[in-house]
Design a protein around this motif. Structure first.
Motif, PDB file in Angstrom:
ATOM      1  N   LYS A  40      -6.754  12.303 -12.680  1.00  0.00           N
ATOM      2  CA  LYS A  40      -6.482  11.565 -13.925  1.00  0.00           C
ATOM      3  C   LYS A  40      -4.998  11.154 -13.996  1.00  0.00           C
ATOM      4  O   LYS A  40      -4.670  10.028 -14.351  1.00  0.00           O
ATOM      5  CB  LYS A  40      -6.850  12.453 -15.122  1.00  0.00           C
ATOM      6  CG  LYS A  40      -6.578  11.810 -16.469  1.00  0.00           C
ATOM      7  CD  LYS A  40      -6.835  12.816 -17.587  1.00  0.00           C
ATOM      8  CE  LYS A  40      -5.991  12.450 -18.780  1.00  0.00           C
ATOM      9  NZ  LYS A  40      -5.363  13.537 -19.450  1.00  0.00           N
ATOM     10  N   SER A  41      -4.123  12.072 -13.627  1.00  0.00           N
ATOM     11  CA  SER A  41      -2.684  11.805 -13.660  1.00  0.00           C
ATOM     12  C   SER A  41      -2.298  10.730 -12.648  1.00  0.00           C
ATOM     13  O   SER A  41      -1.497   9.849 -12.951  1.00  0.00           O
ATOM     14  CB  SER A  41      -1.890  13.086 -13.374  1.00  0.00           C
ATOM     15  OG  SER A  41      -2.152  14.049 -14.358  1.00  0.00           O
ATOM     16  N   LYS A  43      -4.211   8.365 -11.513  1.00  0.00           N
ATOM     17  CA  LYS A  43      -4.724   7.087 -12.022  1.00  0.00           C
ATOM     18  C   LYS A  43      -3.748   6.511 -13.062  1.00  0.00           C
ATOM     19  O   LYS A  43      -3.450   5.316 -13.069  1.00  0.00           O
ATOM     20  CB  LYS A  43      -6.107   7.303 -12.652  1.00  0.00           C
ATOM     21  CG  LYS A  43      -6.783   6.007 -13.054  1.00  0.00           C
ATOM     22  CD  LYS A  43      -8.134   6.255 -13.699  1.00  0.00           C
ATOM     23  CE  LYS A  43      -8.720   4.950 -14.195  1.00  0.00           C
ATOM     24  NZ  LYS A  43      -9.773   5.137 -15.163  1.00  0.00           N
ATOM     25  N   GLU A  44      -3.244   7.394 -13.916  1.00  0.00           N
ATOM     26  CA  GLU A  44      -2.291   6.974 -14.953  1.00  0.00           C
ATOM     27  C   GLU A  44      -0.987   6.458 -14.336  1.00  0.00           C
ATOM     28  O   GLU A  44      -0.436   5.455 -14.777  1.00  0.00           O
ATOM     29  CB  GLU A  44      -1.989   8.161 -15.878  1.00  0.00           C
ATOM     30  CG  GLU A  44      -1.377   7.748 -17.201  1.00  0.00           C
ATOM     31  CD  GLU A  44      -1.154   8.927 -18.132  1.00  0.00           C
ATOM     32  OE1 GLU A  44      -0.074   8.969 -18.746  1.00  0.00           O
ATOM     33  OE2 GLU A  44      -2.033   9.801 -18.230  1.00  0.00           O
TER      34      GLU A  44
END
Length: 200
Positions: A40-41, A43-44
């Protein structure tokens, strides 16, 4: 579950609520939660910088999972890679601006308007598109000060000195420039150092 939250947060800087949600959604599998949080990180980071996943992952790992530092360092690397010199912007010119900023920091904005090489510093500052508006505001403040203090000498009375300073403090151009320098001081310095780093 408490021990698993501690274990998860020891590996990655996941907020408490998110750690609990991840563990509950993944049957307490810490390894899986670490993987999902990192994904998730990453992707961010990709969304914020436009870089590929591999680059994002490398910087994220190198910065010990600090997403803000990873984003900042990737943006710096992209800036350096795509750097295009600006005609008229030299290390010496930027040096003048940085010296002026030291006066702002050590004294105050009003005193910095008397900096001997301010005109040259503002000339260079105005060539950098992201700082052009700041240069214009500081130039207007300098002109306001020159007009207010026109004809003033050290032999004049203290009352006159105070009166002129009050007039300067109330001048709209001075107020605006003083505020923008105060608010964007760090941003200005960082931008200048980016150019210094890339100039030969």
């Amino acid at each position: 579950m408490t021990s698993k939250i501690k274990e998860l947060r020891k590996i990655v800087p996941v907020p408490m609520n998110e750690a609990l949600q991840l563990l509950q959604a993944n049957d307490g599998d810490v390894e899986k939660c670490v993987y999902l949080f990192k994904a998730k990180s990453i992707k961010e980071i990709c969304e914020q910088t436009g870089c590929d996943e591999q680059t994002a992952a490398e910087y994220y790992e190198a910065e010990k999972f600090d997403i803000n530092r990873a984003v900042s360092n990737i943006k710096e690397a992209i800036f350096d890679k795509n750097y295009q010199p600006i005609p008229g912007v030299t290390k010496e010119g930027i040096g003048n601006i940085l010296q002026w900023l030291r006066v702002v920091e050590a004294e105050d904005f009003g005193i910095s308007l008397d900096y001997q090489l301010l005109d040259k510093a503002l000339e260079t500052l105005s060539l950098i598109s992201s700082l052009h508006d700041i240069a214009a505001k500081v130039k207007a403040a300098k002109q306001a000060k020159e007009l207010i203090f026109q004809g003033y000498t050290d032999a004049d009375s203290l009352e006159d000195f105070v009166r002129r300073h009050r007039e300067l403090d109330d001048d709209q151009d001075f107020i605006e420039a003083n505020q923008v320098i105060g608010l964007r001081f760090t941003v200005i310095k960082e931008e200048l150092l980016r150019h210094v780093r890339n100039l030969n």
